[in-house]
Enzyme design. Structure first.
Site, short mmCIF file in Angstrom:
data_model
loop_
_atom_site.label_atom_id
_atom_site.label_comp_id
_atom_site.label_asym_id
_atom_site.label_seq_id
_atom_site.Cartn_x
_atom_site.Cartn_y
_atom_site.Cartn_z
N HIS A 181 0.82 -1.22 0.00
CA HIS A 181 0.00 0.00 0.00
C HIS A 181 0.84 1.26 0.00
O HIS A 181 0.43 2.30 -0.48
CB HIS A 181 -0.99 -0.04 1.16
CG HIS A 181 -2.14 -0.96 0.89
ND1 HIS A 181 -2.66 -1.82 1.80
CD2 HIS A 181 -2.81 -1.18 -0.27
CE1 HIS A 181 -3.64 -2.51 1.25
NE2 HIS A 181 -3.75 -2.14 0.00
N GLU A 427 -13.34 -11.53 -20.94
CA GLU A 427 -12.17 -11.77 -20.09
C GLU A 427 -11.77 -13.23 -20.05
O GLU A 427 -10.84 -13.60 -19.36
CB GLU A 427 -12.46 -11.32 -18.66
CG GLU A 427 -12.96 -9.90 -18.55
CD GLU A 427 -13.02 -9.41 -17.12
OE1 GLU A 427 -12.00 -8.94 -16.62
OE2 GLU A 427 -14.10 -9.52 -16.51
N ASP A 451 -7.49 -10.06 -17.18
CA ASP A 451 -7.97 -11.42 -16.92
C ASP A 451 -7.86 -12.30 -18.15
O ASP A 451 -7.58 -13.50 -18.03
CB ASP A 451 -9.43 -11.38 -16.42
CG ASP A 451 -9.48 -11.10 -14.93
OD1 ASP A 451 -8.72 -11.75 -14.20
OD2 ASP A 451 -10.26 -10.23 -14.52
N CYS A 498 -10.02 -2.50 -22.02
CA CYS A 498 -9.89 -1.76 -20.76
C CYS A 498 -8.88 -2.38 -19.81
O CYS A 498 -8.76 -1.96 -18.67
CB CYS A 498 -11.25 -1.60 -20.08
SG CYS A 498 -11.96 -3.15 -19.56
C1 PEP Z 1 -9.30 -6.78 -16.80
O1 PEP Z 1 -9.41 -7.92 -16.35
O2 PEP Z 1 -8.59 -6.48 -17.79
C2 PEP Z 1 -10.01 -5.66 -16.17
C3 PEP Z 1 -10.00 -4.46 -16.70
O3 PEP Z 1 -10.65 -5.93 -15.00
P1 PEP Z 1 -9.91 -6.04 -13.58
O4 PEP Z 1 -8.47 -5.66 -13.76
O5 PEP Z 1 -10.66 -5.12 -12.68
O6 PEP Z 1 -10.11 -7.48 -13.25
MG MG Z 2 -11.01 -8.38 -14.97
#
Ligand code: PEP
Ligand code: MG
Length: 589
Positions: A181, A427, A451, A498
Site C-alpha cells: 500500500h 475476459e 484477466d 480496458c
Molecule cells: C481486466 O481484467 O482487464 C479488467 C480491466 O478488470 P480487472 O483488472 O478489474 O479485473
Molecule cells: Mg477483470
C-alpha cells in the site's frame, strides 16, 4: 515503485524496535488488563479516523486503505487471541498482543500470493500503533523537513498518506513490493518512490544526498556532480515531455489518416474524475465499483449506488460512463465475502464476479446495484457492464435480472432510461471464442485483457513466480483480440479494451491494427497513448499486424513492434537513455 526523478537530503527514520515488555498480572487485575487493551484499540481507531478525516476529500484509495486498517483493529480473531493470552497466561496486554500478532504474521509468511503476503505489514502497522498507545509512546505524524527523501525500513499507509502534505521529495524503503500500500499511495500522489531495497537504511545516513529514479527503481547515494547533472537533465526532459503531453489535452485522438480512436479512463471512484478529465479522457470506459463494498457492515444500498453513479455523470457533463457491476472474489475481496469464508482451492476459477452476482450469496446485492444504476440512467449516458461473462447463457441470466429490475421500477413509477446500453467484458477465452454469438445479444464489448491474459495463458496475474509468462503480446492473445474485434464489427457494436495493455503506448498501434477504436486506461496514460495515435496511420498499423500475424513468439512480436514505434515520426517523450551511474558514487540500490 512510483515513477519520477527526485533529489534531496536523506531523512532517515530509524527502525524503531518497539519492544513489548512482558510481565505477569495478578488474576484480579486481568479484567483491567483486558480493558487497557481495548482502550488502546479505541485510541488507535480514533487516531486513524482523524488521519482519514484529513484525507477524505483528497484521495479515496488512501481513505479505503485506512478504513481497512480500522477494520483490522477490531479483528475478532486477533484481538480475541490477545485477550485469551491475557486471561489464560495472566500476562500483560503488550505481550499478549505481540504474541497474537506474531501468530498471525507466521501464517502470512507462508502465503504464496505476493499481494496477500504483503498484508502482513498492514497487520504489523496497525498493531504497532496499538502497542504505542499501550506504552504511551508518540503516535503523531512523521515530520521530515520539506523536500527530504524519506528513508525508512517501512512506512505505514497512514504515514505515507500524510507525508505528501509534508511535501517530501521522495520515499525509499527496505521493505515492500509493488503492490504494497505504501507504493500504491506514493503512485497516487505522484511521489517518486522505490520500495523493497532490503538494506537501504544501512547504506544511507541522514543528510546524505540521494537521487531516486522511480521508474527504473534506481537509488544513488551521494552521487558525483556528473551523475547529478545527468539526472537533472533527464528530469528536465521528463518535465518537458509531460508539458508537451499536457498540450495534447484538447487535441483529438485521431490518426494521421484521420481515424478517431476514443480514449477513456478507468476509475475506482468519482474523486478520480477531475484529474482524468484534465488528462484528456473522453469519458469513463471502466468504473470498478468494488470499492463501494469495502466497508465492514456497510454494504452499499441502492441510494449509494445511485448517488455515486449520478456523481460520476455530473462530473462527466454528458460524456459517457461505463459502470461495471461488482467484480468481487479472487483478488478483489470484500468483508462480506471474507465473512462468508468460502473454501475455494482456486478462487480465480471460483465464485467470483458475475457468478457471485447470480449466486444466492450475491444476488440481492446485484439486484440492489442494478436498481441504483438504472435509476441513475435517467440522469445521463450510463452504460452497464457485466464482468467475467463466460458465454451466452450467463449473459441471458444477467439480462433477465435487469428485466426484473426494470419491471419493478416501471411498476413503482421510478424513472430510468429503458434503452440503457448493456455490455459485457470479454475476459475469458470462452467468451472471446463465442464473441460472434455474444455480440447478437448485447450492446457493447470491453476486453478485459488483465484477466484474458491470465485465463488464456494460465498465469495467475498476481503470482510473482510465473509473472515472466504474463505476456500481452503472446500470439494467442492477439488472435483472440482480433476475433473479438471482428465479431463486434460484424455485429456493428463497439468494442473497447480496458485492461492495462490499453494504456501502453507501444501496444496501441497493434490494437488499432487489429480493429480496436476505443481504449480505456488509467488516466495518466491518456496523453502518451494519444501522442502515439496522432503520430501513426491506420494503414501502417494494419500492415504491422499483417507482419506480426504469422510470428510464433511474443519476443518476435515485440521486436517488430518496437521497430515500428521507433519509426514513428513523432515528438517523443523521454524513455530510457539515463546516463549510467559513475563508479565513484557511494552506493546504489
Ligand atoms: C481486466 O481484467 O482487464 C479488467 C480491466 O478488470 P480487472 O483488472 O478489474 O479485473
Ligand atoms: Mg477483470
Amino acid at each position: 515503485m512510483s515513477a519520477g526523478i527526485a533529489f534531496g537530503r536523506a531523512y532517515l527514520i530509524g527502525r524503531d524496535t518497539l519492544k513489548a515488555p512482558r510481565h505477569h498480572v495478578e488474576p484480579d487485575d486481568v479484567d483491567t488488563e483486558v480493558a487497557r487493551l481495548y482502550k488502546a484499540i479505541a485510541a488507535s481507531d480514533k487516531q486513524l479516523a482523524k488521519i482519514k478525516e484529513k484525507l477524505a476529500s483528497e484521495n479515496e484509495s488512501d481513505y479505503h486503505i485506512i478504513t481497512a486498517h480500522q477494520m483490522m483493529l477490531h479483528d475478532e480473531h486477533l484481538v480475541g487471541a490477545a485477550v485469551g493470552y491475557i486471561r489464560e497466561q495472566t500476562i500483560n496486554a503488550e505481550w499478549a498482543l505481540r504474541r497474537a500478532v506474531d501468530d498471525i504474521a507466521g501464517v502470512f509468511d507462508s502465503i504464496e500470493d505476493e499481494y496477500l503476503r504483503e498484508r502482513r505489514s498492514d497487520v504489523e502497522f496497525v498493531f504497532e500503533r496499538v502497542l504505542r498507545n499501550l506504552l504511551g509512546r508518540d503516535t503523531g505524524p512523521l515530520a521530515p523537513p520539506p523536500d527530504a527523501i524519506v528513508v525508512a525500513y517501512d512506512l505505514s499507509p497512514a504515514d505515507t498518506a500524510t507525508l505528501h502534505k509534508a511535501a517530501v521529495a521522495g520515499l525509499i524503503t527496505d521493505a515492500g513490493g509493488k503492490t504494497s500500500h505504501t507504493a500504491i499511495i506514493a503512485r497516487a500522489h505522484e511521489i517518486p518512490a522505490v520500495v523493497g531495497l532490503e538494506t537501504i537504511t544501512e547504506v544511507v545516513e541522514t543528510d546524505d544526498l540521494v537521487v531516486i529514479d522511480g521508474a527504473s527503481g534506481v537509488v544513488i547515494v551521494n552521487p558525483t556532480p556528473q551523475t547529478v547533472a545527468d539526472y537533472r537533465e533527464e528530469q528536465r526532459r521528463q518535465v518537458a515531455a509531460g508539458a508537451h503531453l499536457h498540450t495534447l489535452r484538447d487535441l483529438p485522438a485521431r490518426t494521421r489518416d484521420d481515424t478517431a480512436v476514443q480514449l477513456f479512463c478507468n476509475i475506482d471512484g468519482p474523486d478520480e474524475l477531475d484529474d482524468a478529465i484534465d488528462y484528456g479522457a473522453m469519458g469513463v470506459g471502466l468504473f470498478r465499483t468494488e470499492y463501494l463494498f469495502m466497508g465492514k457492515g456497510r454494504l452499499p444500498d441502492e441510494e449509494r449506488h445511485y448517488q455515486v453513479a449520478v456523481q460520476v455523470l455530473e462530473k462527466l457533463k454528458g460524456l459517457p460512463a461505463t459502470i461495471r457491476t461488482f467484480d468481487l472474489g479472487a483478488d478483489k475481496l470484500a468483508p462480506f465475502l471474507e465473512d462468508a469464508a468460502l473454501e475455494e482451492a482456486n478462487p480465480a476459477l471460483g465464485l467470483r464476479s458475475t457468478r457471485l452476482c447470480l449466486a444466492p450469496l450475491g444476488r440481492t446485492l446485484f439486484h440492489t446495484q442494478l436498481r441504483g444504476l438504472l435509476r441513475a440512467s435517467a440522469h445521463g449516458p450510463i452504460k452497464i457492464m457485466f464482468p467475467m461473462i463466460s458465454g451466452v447463457g450467463e449473459l441471458r441470466a444477467v439480462k433477465a435480472v435487469v428485466d426484473e429490475v426494470k419491471a419493478e421500477l416501471t411498476a413503482e413509477g421510478v424513472p430510468f432510461d429503458p434503452d440503457t446500453k448493456l455490455g459485457i467484458m470479454i475476459e475469458m477465452p470462452s467468451a472471446a471464442l463465442t464473441a460472434d454469438l455474444l455480440a447478437q445479444e448485447c450492446d457493447f464489448f470491453s476486453i478485459g485483457t488483465n484477466d484474458l491474459i491470465q485465463y488464456t495463458l494460465a498465469v495467475d496475474r498476481v503470482n510473482e513466480y510465473v509473472s515472466y509468462l504474463y505476456e500481452p503480446l503472446h500470439p494467442s492473445l492477439l488472435r483472440l483480440i482480433g476475433t473479438v474485434a471482428a465479431a463486434a464489427k460484424a455485429a456493428n457494436i463497439p468494442v473497447t479494451i480496458c485492461g492495462e495493455m490499453a494504456g501502453e503506448p507501444m501496444i496501441a498501434p497493434v490494437l488499432v491494427g487489429l480493429g480496436i477504436r476505443e481504449l480505456s486506461m488509467s488516466a495518466v496514460s491518456v496523453p502518451e497513448v494519444k501522442s502515439t495515435i496522432r503520430s501513426m496511420t491506420v494503414t501502417d498499423a494494419e500492415a504491422l499486424v499483417g507482419r506480426i500475424r504469422g510470428l510464433a513468439t511474443a519476443t518476435e512480436v515485440r521486436a517488430i513492434v518496437s521497430d515500428f514505434i521507433f519509426g514513428l515520426a513523432r515528438p517523443r517523450t523521454a524513455s530510457g537513455g539515463i546516463a549510467a551511474q559513475s563508479p565513484a558514487d557511494k552506493g546504489r540500490a
